[in-house]
Design an enzyme around this catalytic site. Structure first.
Site, mmCIF file in Angstrom:
data_model
loop_
_atom_site.group_PDB
_atom_site.id
_atom_site.type_symbol
_atom_site.label_atom_id
_atom_site.label_comp_id
_atom_site.label_asym_id
_atom_site.label_seq_id
_atom_site.Cartn_x
_atom_site.Cartn_y
_atom_site.Cartn_z
ATOM 1 N N LYS A 44 0.841 -1.181 0.000
ATOM 2 C CA LYS A 44 0.000 0.000 0.000
ATOM 3 C C LYS A 44 0.881 1.237 0.000
ATOM 4 C CE LYS A 44 0.748 1.954 3.353
ATOM 5 N NZ LYS A 44 2.029 2.465 3.953
ATOM 6 N N TYR B 268 -4.227 4.477 6.355
ATOM 7 C CA TYR B 268 -4.751 3.560 7.383
ATOM 8 C C TYR B 268 -6.079 4.067 7.947
ATOM 9 C CZ TYR B 268 -0.495 0.802 7.347
ATOM 10 O OH TYR B 268 0.526 -0.026 6.956
#
Ligand code: NAD
Length: 368
Positions: free
Chosen positions: A136, A221
């Site tokens: 990511k 996140y």
């Protein structure tokens, strides 16, 4: 060689028709059960700090094994080769790794390089007929992410994003509670994600290589967490940026962004992403019947938290070990994690991040 690839691809395709919720009770790495099924043979591309962590964690995997290396630094290859007993024939550099196509020892490549390189590297790995595991953020915007999804689909290989929290036992337990209605109707999520970044010359502060600042790296996140904690997709975002050090955080590199998201049910989220504050790793969610707070919420663990029912007591297992065994279970057996980890999941986050940047720049409420 070809037949093994066909075999893996058939398994991947059949997996689509075998939906299964992956839960902490069947985490292979956490269980003492013996395993004699297929092993996912992985090459790591990018032998940096996170690649090192993944390689170490994979030593405890039951279903995944590090078998290959891709690096631009010969001295690192030498060191890793000795450490992990990797043969010369499974080692590549950034110029020649397309030849992995002819290497039956490798099933998947785990891309752990700077964000701005992920898209082109994914396209090359897919073209070589290997499954792609990509860190990511999957790319530097949603357009890149979609290209990656399309390329992997066309090549009939999996594209999985390194969303390790989707395998983390306390996180999985909270998502299960939310699905079972234990919190009632989710109403509000608060996510705080940040740390103070050091070395001003690192790639994370270089727009071409990072695609942005804190938001791409750590704010993601809170974006992803808002979605799995509330169980909905946002329909609008607003955002405000604060920059105290324009020398370190140049144009296109966000230092601190506060952002808000609205969801179809009326739930709202309020989040902070920053490269200029420490100890920011906290999730809070409240619903009509209960709440959960987690701090730390997305660090390497142990994750800690409590709900209105009491403390979260699920065991800590190294996230990357669970993730890699979980990815092998997905590829071989079609066992799906409780929240997806596929390329489409990555694109959802990238679309929201694109909108957050636009909202911060224009001051407008951006509809999704
Ligand atoms: P890092 O700088 O420690 O490692 C990056 C690696 O890429 C290095 O080995 C470097 O040599 C290599 N590289 C190849 N081409 C490069 C280039 N042109 N410029 C710079 N480096 C190049 O970074 P990292 O912390 O390992 O992060 C790598 C990726 O992993 C990023 O996408 C990051 O977001 C992701 N990450 C994920 C987590 C997680 O918890 N899921 C944690 C940390 C990093």
């Amino acid at each position: 060689m070809g037949s093994r690839r066909d075999f893996l691809q058939k398994l991947s395709v059949s997996a689509v028709s075998l939906p299964f919720i992956y839960s902490p009770t069947n985490l292979f790495a956490a269980s003492g059960d013996p395993y004699d099924g297929p092993i996912l043979k992985v090459a790591i591309m990018g032998l940096g700090s996170y690649g090192t962590r993944v390689a170490e964690a994979m030593q405890s995997c039951k279903r995944a094994k590090l078998v290959g290396l891709i690096s631009g630094t010969p001295s690192k290859i030498e060191k890793w080769k000795a450490q992990y007993s990797i043969p010369d024939k499974n080692c590549y550099n950034y110029d020649n790794f397309d030849a992995i196509k002819n290497n039956p020892d490798i099933d998947a490549v785990y891309i752990i390089t700077p964000n701005g390189l992920h898209k082109d590297q994914t396209l090359r790995v897919a073209k070589a007929g290997k499954h792609v595991i990509c860190e990511k953020p999957m790319g530097i915007n949603a357009k890149e992410g979609q290209e990656m999804v399309d390329a992997c689909k066309a090549a009939n290989v999996k594209l999985l994003i390194g969303y390790r929290m989707h395998f983390e036992p306390k996180t999985v337990a909270v998502i299960k509670m939310r699905k079972e209605g234990k919190f009632g109707t989710p109403k509000f999520f608060q996510g705080q994600s940040g740390f103070t970044i050091g070395d001003p010359t690192q790639w994370r502060l270089n727009k071409a290589l990072s695609g942005g600042g804190a938001m791409m790296d750590i704010g993601i996140y809170s974006v992803n967490g808002a979605r799995y904690m509330l169980g909905e997709e946002p329909i609008w975002v607003t955002a405000q940026e604060t920059k105290t050090d324009p020398i370190k955080f140049k144009e296109g590199i966000d230092e601190t962004i506060q952002f808000q998201m609205g969801f179809p049910s009326g739930a709202v989220a309020n989040c902070l992403s920053t490269y200029n504050m420490n100890n920011l790793d906290r999730f809070f969610m409240t619903g009509s019947k209960g709440f959960v707070e987690m701090q730390p919420s997305t660090g390497y663990g142990p994750i800690e938290g409590r709900t209105h029912e009491g403390p979260l007591t699920q065991p800590h297992v190294t996230h990357q070990t669970l993730q890699m065994d979980g990815m092998a279970a997905l590829i071989f057996d079609g066992l799906q994690p409780i929240v997806p980890i596929d390329g489409e999941e990555g694109v959802k986050d990238m679309k929201i991040i694109d909108a957050i940047f636009l909202a911060a720049k224009t001051g407008n409420k951006i509809k999704l």
